[in-house]
Design a protein around this motif. Structure first.
Motif, PDB file in Angstrom:
ATOM      1  N   ASP A 123       8.984  -9.287  43.277  1.00  0.00           N
ATOM      2  CA  ASP A 123       8.190  -8.792  44.408  1.00  0.00           C
ATOM      3  C   ASP A 123       6.841  -8.221  43.983  1.00  0.00           C
ATOM      4  O   ASP A 123       5.888  -8.245  44.758  1.00  0.00           O
ATOM      5  N   SER A 124       6.763  -7.666  42.760  1.00  0.00           N
ATOM      6  CA  SER A 124       5.480  -7.155  42.261  1.00  0.00           C
ATOM      7  C   SER A 124       5.556  -7.009  40.756  1.00  0.00           C
ATOM      8  O   SER A 124       6.645  -7.009  40.177  1.00  0.00           O
ATOM      9  N   VAL A 125       4.377  -6.884  40.120  1.00  0.00           N
ATOM     10  CA  VAL A 125       4.311  -6.677  38.682  1.00  0.00           C
ATOM     11  C   VAL A 125       3.168  -5.725  38.365  1.00  0.00           C
ATOM     12  O   VAL A 125       2.097  -5.810  38.958  1.00  0.00           O
ATOM     13  N   GLN A 126       3.414  -4.792  37.446  1.00  0.00           N
ATOM     14  CA  GLN A 126       2.373  -3.899  36.936  1.00  0.00           C
ATOM     15  C   GLN A 126       2.350  -4.046  35.421  1.00  0.00           C
ATOM     16  O   GLN A 126       3.349  -3.774  34.753  1.00  0.00           O
ATOM     17  N   SER A 127       1.202  -4.507  34.875  1.00  0.00           N
ATOM     18  CA  SER A 127       1.088  -4.774  33.440  1.00  0.00           C
ATOM     19  C   SER A 127       0.331  -3.653  32.740  1.00  0.00           C
ATOM     20  O   SER A 127      -0.365  -2.852  33.359  1.00  0.00           O
ATOM     21  N   GLY A 128       0.482  -3.625  31.406  1.00  0.00           N
ATOM     22  CA  GLY A 128      -0.243  -2.655  30.592  1.00  0.00           C
ATOM     23  C   GLY A 128       0.159  -1.221  30.869  1.00  0.00           C
ATOM     24  O   GLY A 128      -0.653  -0.298  30.723  1.00  0.00           O
ATOM     25  N   CYS A 129       1.413  -1.006  31.232  1.00  0.00           N
ATOM     26  CA  CYS A 129       1.867   0.346  31.589  1.00  0.00           C
ATOM     27  C   CYS A 129       2.293   1.151  30.355  1.00  0.00           C
ATOM     28  O   CYS A 129       3.052   0.651  29.513  1.00  0.00           O
ATOM     29  N   SER A 130       1.809   2.369  30.265  1.00  0.00           N
ATOM     30  CA  SER A 130       2.326   3.311  29.279  1.00  0.00           C
ATOM     31  C   SER A 130       3.617   3.897  29.849  1.00  0.00           C
ATOM     32  O   SER A 130       3.911   3.729  31.036  1.00  0.00           O
ATOM     33  N   PRO A 131       4.423   4.607  29.030  1.00  0.00           N
ATOM     34  CA  PRO A 131       5.625   5.252  29.577  1.00  0.00           C
ATOM     35  C   PRO A 131       5.316   6.158  30.773  1.00  0.00           C
ATOM     36  O   PRO A 131       6.084   6.209  31.737  1.00  0.00           O
ATOM     37  N   GLY A 145      -0.839  -2.102  17.514  1.00  0.00           N
ATOM     38  CA  GLY A 145      -0.280  -1.710  18.801  1.00  0.00           C
ATOM     39  C   GLY A 145      -0.943  -2.435  19.944  1.00  0.00           C
ATOM     40  O   GLY A 145      -1.523  -3.524  19.769  1.00  0.00           O
ATOM     41  N   LYS A 146      -0.878  -1.825  21.110  1.00  0.00           N
ATOM     42  CA  LYS A 146      -1.345  -2.512  22.314  1.00  0.00           C
ATOM     43  C   LYS A 146      -2.855  -2.696  22.295  1.00  0.00           C
ATOM     44  O   LYS A 146      -3.601  -1.895  21.710  1.00  0.00           O
ATOM     45  N   SER A 147      -3.280  -3.724  22.931  1.00  0.00           N
ATOM     46  CA  SER A 147      -4.713  -4.009  23.042  1.00  0.00           C
ATOM     47  C   SER A 147      -5.396  -2.905  23.835  1.00  0.00           C
ATOM     48  O   SER A 147      -4.881  -2.435  24.849  1.00  0.00           O
ATOM     49  N   HIS A 176       0.857  -1.186   0.000  1.00  0.00           N
ATOM     50  CA  HIS A 176       0.000   0.000   0.000  1.00  0.00           C
ATOM     51  C   HIS A 176       0.889   1.231   0.000  1.00  0.00           C
ATOM     52  O   HIS A 176       1.981   1.219   0.586  1.00  0.00           O
ATOM     53  N   SER A 177       0.434   2.292  -0.627  1.00  0.00           N
ATOM     54  CA  SER A 177       1.177   3.556  -0.630  1.00  0.00           C
ATOM     55  C   SER A 177       0.837   4.320   0.641  1.00  0.00           C
ATOM     56  O   SER A 177      -0.192   5.003   0.717  1.00  0.00           O
ATOM     57  N   LEU A 178       1.687   4.171   1.643  1.00  0.00           N
ATOM     58  CA  LEU A 178       1.381   4.728   2.962  1.00  0.00           C
ATOM     59  C   LEU A 178       1.949   6.141   3.126  1.00  0.00           C
ATOM     60  O   LEU A 178       2.985   6.484   2.573  1.00  0.00           O
ATOM     61  N   HIS A 179       1.249   6.940   3.928  1.00  0.00           N
ATOM     62  CA  HIS A 179       1.747   8.242   4.332  1.00  0.00           C
ATOM     63  C   HIS A 179       1.305   8.500   5.776  1.00  0.00           C
ATOM     64  O   HIS A 179       0.556   7.702   6.350  1.00  0.00           O
ATOM     65  N   ASN A 180       1.749   9.586   6.352  1.00  0.00           N
ATOM     66  CA  ASN A 180       1.446   9.901   7.755  1.00  0.00           C
ATOM     67  C   ASN A 180       1.822   8.744   8.690  1.00  0.00           C
ATOM     68  O   ASN A 180       1.081   8.409   9.622  1.00  0.00           O
ATOM     69  N   ILE A 181       2.968   8.134   8.414  1.00  0.00           N
ATOM     70  CA  ILE A 181       3.422   7.027   9.276  1.00  0.00           C
ATOM     71  C   ILE A 181       3.916   7.624  10.591  1.00  0.00           C
ATOM     72  O   ILE A 181       4.766   8.518  10.598  1.00  0.00           O
ATOM     73  N   GLU A 182       3.384   7.131  11.698  1.00  0.00           N
ATOM     74  CA  GLU A 182       3.700   7.736  12.987  1.00  0.00           C
ATOM     75  C   GLU A 182       3.862   6.667  14.056  1.00  0.00           C
ATOM     76  O   GLU A 182       3.056   5.731  14.159  1.00  0.00           O
ATOM     77  N   VAL A 183       4.931   6.799  14.840  1.00  0.00           N
ATOM     78  CA  VAL A 183       5.159   5.888  15.971  1.00  0.00           C
ATOM     79  C   VAL A 183       4.635   6.576  17.238  1.00  0.00           C
ATOM     80  O   VAL A 183       5.063   7.681  17.567  1.00  0.00           O
ATOM     81  N   HIS A 184       3.724   5.916  17.938  1.00  0.00           N
ATOM     82  CA  HIS A 184       3.131   6.459  19.158  1.00  0.00           C
ATOM     83  C   HIS A 184       3.771   5.764  20.352  1.00  0.00           C
ATOM     84  O   HIS A 184       3.594   4.555  20.531  1.00  0.00           O
ATOM     85  N   GLY A 188       1.845   2.160  19.735  1.00  0.00           N
ATOM     86  CA  GLY A 188       2.050   1.386  18.517  1.00  0.00           C
ATOM     87  C   GLY A 188       2.371   2.270  17.331  1.00  0.00           C
ATOM     88  O   GLY A 188       2.889   3.374  17.490  1.00  0.00           O
ATOM     89  N   ILE A 189       2.000   1.794  16.117  1.00  0.00           N
ATOM     90  CA  ILE A 189       2.300   2.499  14.876  1.00  0.00           C
ATOM     91  C   ILE A 189       1.011   2.701  14.088  1.00  0.00           C
ATOM     92  O   ILE A 189       0.172   1.785  14.008  1.00  0.00           O
ATOM     93  N   SER A 190       0.864   3.876  13.496  1.00  0.00           N
ATOM     94  CA  SER A 190      -0.290   4.134  12.641  1.00  0.00           C
ATOM     95  C   SER A 190       0.177   4.673  11.303  1.00  0.00           C
ATOM     96  O   SER A 190       1.257   5.262  11.210  1.00  0.00           O
ATOM     97  N   ALA A 191      -0.630   4.470  10.266  1.00  0.00           N
ATOM     98  CA  ALA A 191      -0.325   4.963   8.922  1.00  0.00           C
ATOM     99  C   ALA A 191      -1.625   5.038   8.120  1.00  0.00           C
ATOM    100  O   ALA A 191      -2.672   4.489   8.538  1.00  0.00           O
TER     101      ALA A 191
END
Length: 791
Positions: A658-666, A587-589, A562-570, A574-577
């Motif tokens: 000792d602990s875990v935290q999942s689904g963390c954004s930066p 990207g993430k669920s 596909h001829s992609l444009h506006n490719i962006e890493v979030h 994840g990635i969008s285009a």
């Protein structure tokens, strides 16, 4: 006839028959190479070589056309800029010469090169196996000089010493010269002094005694005005900069005593102590020289890695022709041919062939690394066994090697708080020392004016806090050198201090605790209007633009066109285009829909979920042992992962975290680290360096598992170039050892200064003893720090 070759003394193979007539006697040769060299020696009239040699010559290898072509490359003007100096139409080159075994070899090399009419001078050093040659390069190219040596059995090539090494060599020579002057003059002055002490001039006219005083003044002056001059220069420069440095009390002692003795000689009053000043200066310089040698050993491990780079490179033209050019002239997108055993000249992507590469210069691991098409290779690494072609993608300061050099020097030049504190203490100590010495002089002048001056000098020298000022910098230098050898790059000066205070480790999961090499386990198609092949093709198309480890799971699938444009890493999402009609994202669920699942990634078309992906990622082999080691050191271990699936919990359970935290954004990771810090925890964050800048900034210490070549953009305090978790344990061990050695150094220096001060003030320490004590304390501190290099 003898069965041994007359030239190299090795056995002559059966069936081979060749001789060369030497001094009217046919002598056997073992190969064509030895025959050619021996015949050349005879034709040049240099058969005396065989009379005077003390060790057998090495077996000669004939130059093949490829080697001759490579030698010709040294005639390139661009290449010669690196190693040839020219003055008054005379060029000078330092050659490393292989095969030098004795003085006869040096004689032979000099005779052979001086037979070339354009060679003006040849100096051969049999200890370093180097030859300095001066010649007219406009009449005789360098390749002819090197070929002339090859004809008599010696392989030669330009020697390239980096600027730092040359400066240190010059410094060492300066020390030797000043030591030599001080030693020679001291011996002469001491002869007159001993004669006067033991009454050998008794009964002579007083004019003779005055005459010997003047001779002593003349002999002592070069020692003070040349050998001891650097102490005065450094002291004056320090005062100009409003700093009280270590050379100030020493300068006061030397030049004060010299001035007093000169006054006594001119005015013919009092005593002169020229012999004491000369001995004092000699011992001081000797101590400084030994200290310099010890510090040189500490710094040689952090020497400029630039010397690993080759001088030349083979580029390939569009027509396939090989050109040998200066490595520094390489440009982006140049195609370079690298043969087995050669050093890679610049960073590049492997485009043809396969090989194994020694990357120990940056990772500390000597295990060869397999390289295939598409892999990156780095300047300074050695190509082991394959013939490969690479396309240059990083040059100059952007290469990984130069980034390591730059960051390493940055870490060494930045001063930790502890060093700043000790420097201030040392400066305050010097100020107090000057006051104390003045009080000592006044006190002793009331008691014993004759000895007051020399007791004051002893106080000034004995208590000079040189060891205190060396206690921390030498330990830190050795520690950073030891870590660099293990592939652990320290980017910030506070690292070794902070490591010893840590109470908590927080880990990212993917690529840190796990291998980061994902394989697709399951695909759940949500929108049945898309087939599995369609979904995989679109996902592969998007993941081409991602550096996340999950992207590698789609490498085996053909991307949709596909001829992609506006490719962006979030970051953290994840990635969008887009193409003309459709919006794509992977990207993430729960990115565009509110429903979170255990899937590690989801594919979205027009912001609607189309498929969910489940991956498997193995835990690193050394993760278990690291967590056990950290727990044994009373450090808690936690996981902060962007993976929303239950994979994080499984890994945490497997490793007993000792602990875990999942689904963390930066931002979630940053918040978690700030929460730990608010509970008075000293936090280290360990991640892969991708999208971790916010959390790295919040942690007291950040450690990145290096996965890319651009380490200068990595915001971590520490970069593990080998991405090995065991390096964290080594890092902690070095930090603890460094702290222990710093404490020992500080204790040793403070104990010395504290104990010598009252002894010197009581007149129990002679000036020469003060010099030895001061030098010994500095050398002991440096040698104690050198132990870190062995870890």
């Amino acid at each position: 006839m003898s069965n041994s070759c007359f030239h190299c003394l090795e056995s002559v193979p059966k069936g081979f028959s060749a001789t060369v007539t030497i001094d009217d006697t046919p002598q056997p040769m073992c190969c064509i190479g030895c025959q050619a060299v021996a015949q050349n020696i005879v034709e040049q009239g240099m058969t005396d070589y065989y009379k005077y040699r003390t060790v057998s010559a090495g077996k000669v290898e004939q130059l093949v056309p490829e080697q001759l072509a490579f030698i010709k490359s040294y005639d390139n003007e661009d290449i010669q800029e690196e190693f040839i100096a020219t003055s008054n139409n005379i060029s000078e080159v330092l050659l490393s010469v292989e095969g030098i075994t004795c003085a006869a070899c040096a004689w032979l090399i000099e005779k052979q090169l001086l037979s070339l009419n354009t060679v003006k001078r040849v100096d051969v050093n049999t200890s370093t196996n180097r030859a300095m040659i001066q010649w007219d390069k406009t009449a005789t190219p360098l390749s002819d000089v090197i070929t002339a040596l090859a004809k008599i059995g010696y392989k030669a090539y330009p020697f390239q010493a980096d600027t730092e090494a040359q400066q240190k060599q010059q410094t060492a020579k300066a020390y030797i010269r000043r030591l030599g002057v001080a030693g020679l003059m001291t011996m002469q002055v001491m002869m007159f002094a001993f004669a006067m002490y033991f009454g050998m001039f008794s009964g002579m006219d007083s004019n003779f005694e005055q005459y010997f005083r003047w001779i002593s003044l003349v002999l002592a002056s070069p020692v003070i005005l040349y050998s001891a001059l650097p102490f005065l220069t450094n002291a004056i420069n320090g005062l100009k900069a409003k700093q009280l440095n270590m050379d100030l009390p020493v300068s006061l002692a030397i030049f004060g005593a010299y001035g007093a003795s000169c006054y006594a000689t001119v005015m013919q009053v009092g005593e002169v102590y020229f012999e004491s000043i000369c001995m004092f200066t000699f011992l001081l310089l000797l101590g400084k020289y030994l200290e310099f040698r010890a510090r040189l050993k500490a710094s040689e491990y952090t020497a400029n890695l630039q010397k690993l780079l080759p001088l030349t490179a083979r580029t390939l033209t569009d027509s396939g022709e090989e050109l040998i050019i200066a490595a520094k002239k390489l440009k982006l997108n140049d195609v370079v041919l690298i043969k087995a055993g050669e050093t890679i000249p610049a960073d590049g992507e492997l485009i043809k062939g396969k090989t194994t590469v020694d990357e120990s210069m940056m990772t500390g691991e000597h295990q060869p690394v397999n390289k295939f098409i598409g892999h990156n290779v780095y300047a300074g690494c050695v190509n082991h066994d394959g013939v490969i072609e690479i396309k240059i993608n990083k040059i100059g300061q952007n290469t990984l090697l130069n980034q390591i050099i730059r960051l390493q020097h940055n870490a060494l030049t930045k001063r930790p708080k502890l060093v700043e504190i000790t420097d201030k203490v040392a400066q305050g100590f010097v100020a107090c020392l000057l006051v104390f010495a003045s009080l000592t002089a006044i006190g002793w002048y009331q008691i014993d004016p004759e000895h007051a001056f020399w007791i004051t000098i002893s106080v000034l020298v004995a208590t000079c806090p040189c060891a205190l000022s060396l206690a921390i910098p030498t330990a830190l230098t050795c520690a950073i050198a030891s870590l660099t050898k293990k592939g652990i790059l320290i980017k910030q000066a506070h690292v070794l201090e902070t490591l010893s205070k840590l109470t908590l480790f927080a880990f990212d999961k993917t690529g840190t605790l796990t291998q980061g090499k994902f394989s697709l386990d399951e695909v759940d198609i949500i929108d049945n209007s898309y087939s599995k092949d369609d979904v995989m093709a679109i996902a592969a198309m998007l993941e081409r633009f991602s550096e996340h480890p999950i992207a590698s799971a789609f490498d085996g699938y053909t991307p949709a066109k596909h001829s992609l444009h506006n490719i962006e890493v979030h970051a953290g999402l994840g990635i969008s285009a887009q193409d003309e009609t459709t919006h794509y994202a992977i990207g993430k669920s729960g990115w565009f829909d509110s429903k979170k699942t255990n899937a590690q990634a989801s594919l979205y078309i027009n912001k609607h979920v189309v498929a969910r992906f489940y991956f498997v990622d193995k835990v690193k082999h050394d993760a278990q042992s690291l967590i056990k080691s950290l727990h044994a050191q009373q450090l808690t271990c936690h996981m902060l992962t962007g993976d929303a699936s239950d994979a994080g919990k499984k890994v945490a359970k497997q490793l007993n975290l000792d602990s875990v935290q999942s689904g963390c954004s930066p931002q979630d990771k940053q918040t978690a680290v700030e929460a730990f810090s608010s509970q008075n925890e000293v936090v280290a964050m360990v991640g892969d360096g991708i999208n971790d800048s916010p959390v790295f900034a919040s942690a007291h210490l950040s450690i990145a598992m290096e996965t890319g070549a651009d380490i200068s953009k990595n915001s971590a305090d520490v970069v593990l170039l080998n991405s090995d978790l065991a390096s964290i344990d080594h890092l902690l061990n070095i930090a603890k050892q460094t702290r222990r050695i710093i404490k020992q150094n500080l204790t040793l220096s403070l104990l010395y200064n504290g104990s010598i001060l009252p002894l010197a003030a009581l007149g129990l320490v002679a000036p020469w003893m003060a010099v030895i004590g001061m030098s010994a304390s500095s050398i002991i501190v440096i040698c104690n720090s050198l132990r870190l290099l062995k870890l």
